[in-house]
Design a protein around this motif. Sequence first.
Motif, mmCIF file in Angstrom:
data_model
loop_
_atom_site.group_PDB
_atom_site.id
_atom_site.type_symbol
_atom_site.label_atom_id
_atom_site.label_comp_id
_atom_site.label_asym_id
_atom_site.label_seq_id
_atom_site.Cartn_x
_atom_site.Cartn_y
_atom_site.Cartn_z
ATOM 1 N N ARG B 250 0.837 -1.215 0.000
ATOM 2 C CA ARG B 250 0.000 0.000 0.000
ATOM 3 C C ARG B 250 0.869 1.262 0.000
ATOM 4 O O ARG B 250 0.563 2.251 -0.640
ATOM 5 N N LYS B 251 1.962 1.184 0.719
ATOM 6 C CA LYS B 251 2.876 2.326 0.865
ATOM 7 C C LYS B 251 4.253 1.776 1.183
ATOM 8 O O LYS B 251 4.385 0.597 1.512
ATOM 9 N N VAL B 252 5.277 2.627 1.132
ATOM 10 C CA VAL B 252 6.591 2.257 1.662
ATOM 11 C C VAL B 252 6.948 3.290 2.719
ATOM 12 O O VAL B 252 6.861 4.498 2.469
ATOM 13 N N LEU B 253 7.311 2.800 3.898
ATOM 14 C CA LEU B 253 7.520 3.699 5.033
ATOM 15 C C LEU B 253 8.946 3.576 5.569
ATOM 16 O O LEU B 253 9.570 2.516 5.422
ATOM 17 N N PRO B 254 9.466 4.629 6.183
ATOM 18 C CA PRO B 254 10.781 4.515 6.841
ATOM 19 C C PRO B 254 10.722 3.465 7.947
ATOM 20 O O PRO B 254 9.734 3.374 8.667
ATOM 21 N N ALA B 255 11.762 2.667 8.041
ATOM 22 C CA ALA B 255 11.807 1.599 9.054
ATOM 23 C C ALA B 255 13.242 1.487 9.555
ATOM 24 O O ALA B 255 14.050 0.752 8.979
ATOM 25 N N PRO B 256 13.570 2.214 10.600
ATOM 26 C CA PRO B 256 14.967 2.272 11.059
ATOM 27 C C PRO B 256 15.556 0.899 11.398
ATOM 28 O O PRO B 256 16.768 0.713 11.297
ATOM 29 N N LEU B 257 14.723 -0.051 11.792
ATOM 30 C CA LEU B 257 15.262 -1.356 12.176
ATOM 31 C C LEU B 257 15.470 -2.279 10.976
ATOM 32 O O LEU B 257 16.102 -3.330 11.082
ATOM 33 N N PRO B 259 17.157 -3.521 7.480
ATOM 34 C CA PRO B 259 18.498 -3.312 6.891
ATOM 35 C C PRO B 259 18.504 -2.217 5.831
ATOM 36 O O PRO B 259 19.506 -1.536 5.642
ATOM 37 N N SER B 260 17.391 -2.041 5.141
ATOM 38 C CA SER B 260 17.357 -1.027 4.091
ATOM 39 C C SER B 260 16.994 0.343 4.634
ATOM 40 O O SER B 260 17.222 1.355 3.979
ATOM 41 N N GLY B 261 16.373 0.359 5.809
ATOM 42 C CA GLY B 261 15.880 1.627 6.339
ATOM 43 C C GLY B 261 14.456 1.917 5.909
ATOM 44 O O GLY B 261 13.883 2.937 6.290
ATOM 45 N N PHE B 262 13.891 1.030 5.092
ATOM 46 C CA PHE B 262 12.522 1.212 4.598
ATOM 47 C C PHE B 262 11.798 -0.139 4.635
ATOM 48 O O PHE B 262 12.431 -1.195 4.563
ATOM 49 N N ALA B 263 10.489 -0.075 4.698
ATOM 50 C CA ALA B 263 9.715 -1.324 4.694
ATOM 51 C C ALA B 263 8.374 -1.086 4.021
ATOM 52 O O ALA B 263 7.775 -0.015 4.178
ATOM 53 N N PRO B 264 7.899 -2.072 3.278
ATOM 54 C CA PRO B 264 6.584 -1.904 2.645
ATOM 55 C C PRO B 264 5.465 -2.069 3.666
ATOM 56 O O PRO B 264 5.556 -2.920 4.559
ATOM 57 N N ALA B 265 4.432 -1.243 3.546
ATOM 58 C CA ALA B 265 3.227 -1.426 4.362
ATOM 59 C C ALA B 265 2.314 -2.364 3.578
ATOM 60 O O ALA B 265 1.726 -1.969 2.574
#
Lengths: 222, 586
Positions: B250-257, B259-265
């Motif tokens: 649905r979206k891609v959000l910042p995800a500090p934990l 490895p890429s720093g991003f995660a798909p919602a």
Amino acid sequence: MPRKTLFAFILALLLAPPLAGGASAGQIKGTVKPQGLRSPEGVLVYLSNGPEVMLDLSGAKFVMDQRQLTFIPYVLPVPVGAKVSFPNNDKVAHNVFSLSQAKKFNLGSYKPGQSIEVTFDQPGVVELRCDVHQEMKAYILVLKNPYYALTDAQGNFAIPDSKLLAAHGIKGVPPLPEGKYLMKTWHEKLRGDRAKVEAPATGAADVTFRLKRGPSGVLYKR
Amino acid sequence: MSLETLPLVLPAKLEGRSMSHLLKFLAAIMVTVVFGLVAVSSLRAQNAAPPQPAPPKGPPLIVEGRVVSQYGPVKGAQVRLPGQSQMVLTDNQGHYDLKTTAPVMGRPMVTAGKAGWFNNAASLSWGGQAGDITLYPVFLQDDPSYQYYSPLVCFRCHGRLTRIWDQSKMAHATSNPLLLQMYYGTEQERLNGKGIAYKIAEPNSQGNCAQCHAPGAASDPKRSRDLDEILRSPLTTWDGISCDYCHKTRKVLPAPLSPSGFAPALVRQYPFQGRSILVFGPYSDVVTQPMAASYAPVFKQGEFCSSCHSHLKPLPAGNKWDPSKVYTPDEMAGFGIKGNTVLPVQTTFQEWKQWQDGLGPKDPNKGKRCQFCHMSWQKRLLPYDNYVVEGMAQHMFNATYRSPNDLHPHHFEGGTKNQLQNAVALEVNGKLDKKIFTVTVRISNTNGGHWVPTGETMRNMLLLVSAKSLEDKPLKLIKGPRLPAWAGRGDPAKGDYAGLPGYAFARVLADGEGNLNVPFWKATRIASDTRLRPKSTLKLEFVYQLTDPSDEPSAEAQLIYRPVVRPLAKAKGWEVKDIPVTAKAW
């Protein structure tokens, strides 16, 4: 000397200069035989030290078309100062650009039906790309003089190339003066070659190039 | 009857007939000849160039209506005729007023879509009146145990699209042999655990390779992240990144934990509304069953790729490295890294983003996104028409015409010869000054929207330069760069180029013991990063000594791409072929 013979001799003397003047245009003809290519068509043959002449480009038309994800033609030789139009006759947007030293430009993305012009004012090889479609590639070869030709399907050429000049609407190209010239070749996939040629006052000199596959070179070693 | 005999025969046959008969006969011949010529010229024209179907147009049409929901009017919904790029947005009251010359094809209808809602449509009268279009919200229920549909389901209606995707590196990312050998350290049969490998270095860890190489499995916390176990699991419906996985984003959000720093919602839901399958995508006008389609703008954005095409590695607690030796502060900021405790291992997304962020609003490259190149049209995919929906689906779904400008073939091409040849360009020039021959080489990143090469750090590109006299004798380099040891020590004829005149383009990871080209799990610093920035040109000079001042030397330069750095390929026993990119001479 009989009277009839004397009359014929005088007549010949009177007619000789105009006839000779009409046939004084020298020409360089020849053939390119490349190894490892499917067709010998589209090899540029040019005089690197040919006479530089003032050309009338007012009626000239140089077009680098874009259709079906392809630049047409693949190789477009033009004289210095040529204004080339880049129409987009495809169904998708294109973005023509070049990072070549001879001409750097970026036309940005433009839609089907639109056309943009670029003037090429420095001699050299200009490699064209499309920023959107990476397969698209073509060359504009900017030449110092109009004494160049592209080989036909049989690998034949003639300098000056009257068909090419007429197709591009280049006027005022004087006949090739008698003299010694350095001929060179250019093709994307062929190692360039050169030959010293003497253009005759009348008739045509004949040259054959046998080219091998290899990296292409520059048009002029400045 | 020949043309020569025609005048002689005609009078005899026409004898005794009236003048009007004669005129009619002649007129018939004229008509036949004219039609014949037209037909011949038409055939010739067809042979000369295939006709291009013109974009369809219809009479001007004004469509008015409302987009509503169970909560009231829907503001900002995109309204259009199916397949058309021309669209309008609804106002505060959900009203729209669409003026169009697009043809009404098949069953006339008008569509509406908005992020967070399922697309929907309403029938259209020939006068342009449409009933209310009702949108239904996408409830954000995510079931991590959801079992993804196999791409074979998608293949039924999107045959050509899935065939092209099936040939991409995305499609079989889990069973990639190089990946498995780097993960387990084994050879093809996975019998011997040897060489450099993640599981040999970290036997008690499953690592995070699966996060991008098998994201469907990795997104379920109950499942193993071991690649072999994923491949053998009955829950795995495909050995790579499947259609259903990406289109559940649905979206891609910042995800500090991460490895890429991003995660798909992700919104993973089992079919509802009969047999409908929830799919997010770039279109707000797809209203065809069995898909329950919802418009998601992220599909048109570079951010969509960020959750995998980025890899930042935090160093173990207490460890630091010195970024200033390799990167400018702006570049480090562009990678999204603050301080000196995180290594930029893979930064393709950030490379693209910092390039785009640095462009002025009028720059012709502004707005270029990953999808432009890696999902662009290619000649092998032509003709343009009927690409997305084909076969029986064309008849089922009214064969919606969509401009090729709005279609994105799923080839995801990258690192191939074709793409490399067009990503970089080379120019060579020479200058003679008495007994000095200076060769200037310019290498340009023409088409890469990121640094070249990019991605996995085992990739590298080498420039090889040579010069020789008129008599074909090699000239001696007296000044200029040479290739590093990792270009291969040994016989140049066998591809070992260390020490030769040239230049190496790569991001080189190093460990604390001074070893170069180490894998990311051993890296403690970035030793160097010589890759080409987008649209940049690197100018290099190579100075050669001439023995004869009247010599007419020549020079050649060539670029080669190596998918795997030479020492690693030797250590693993891989036969990795160089990809010749381009070569130029002077």
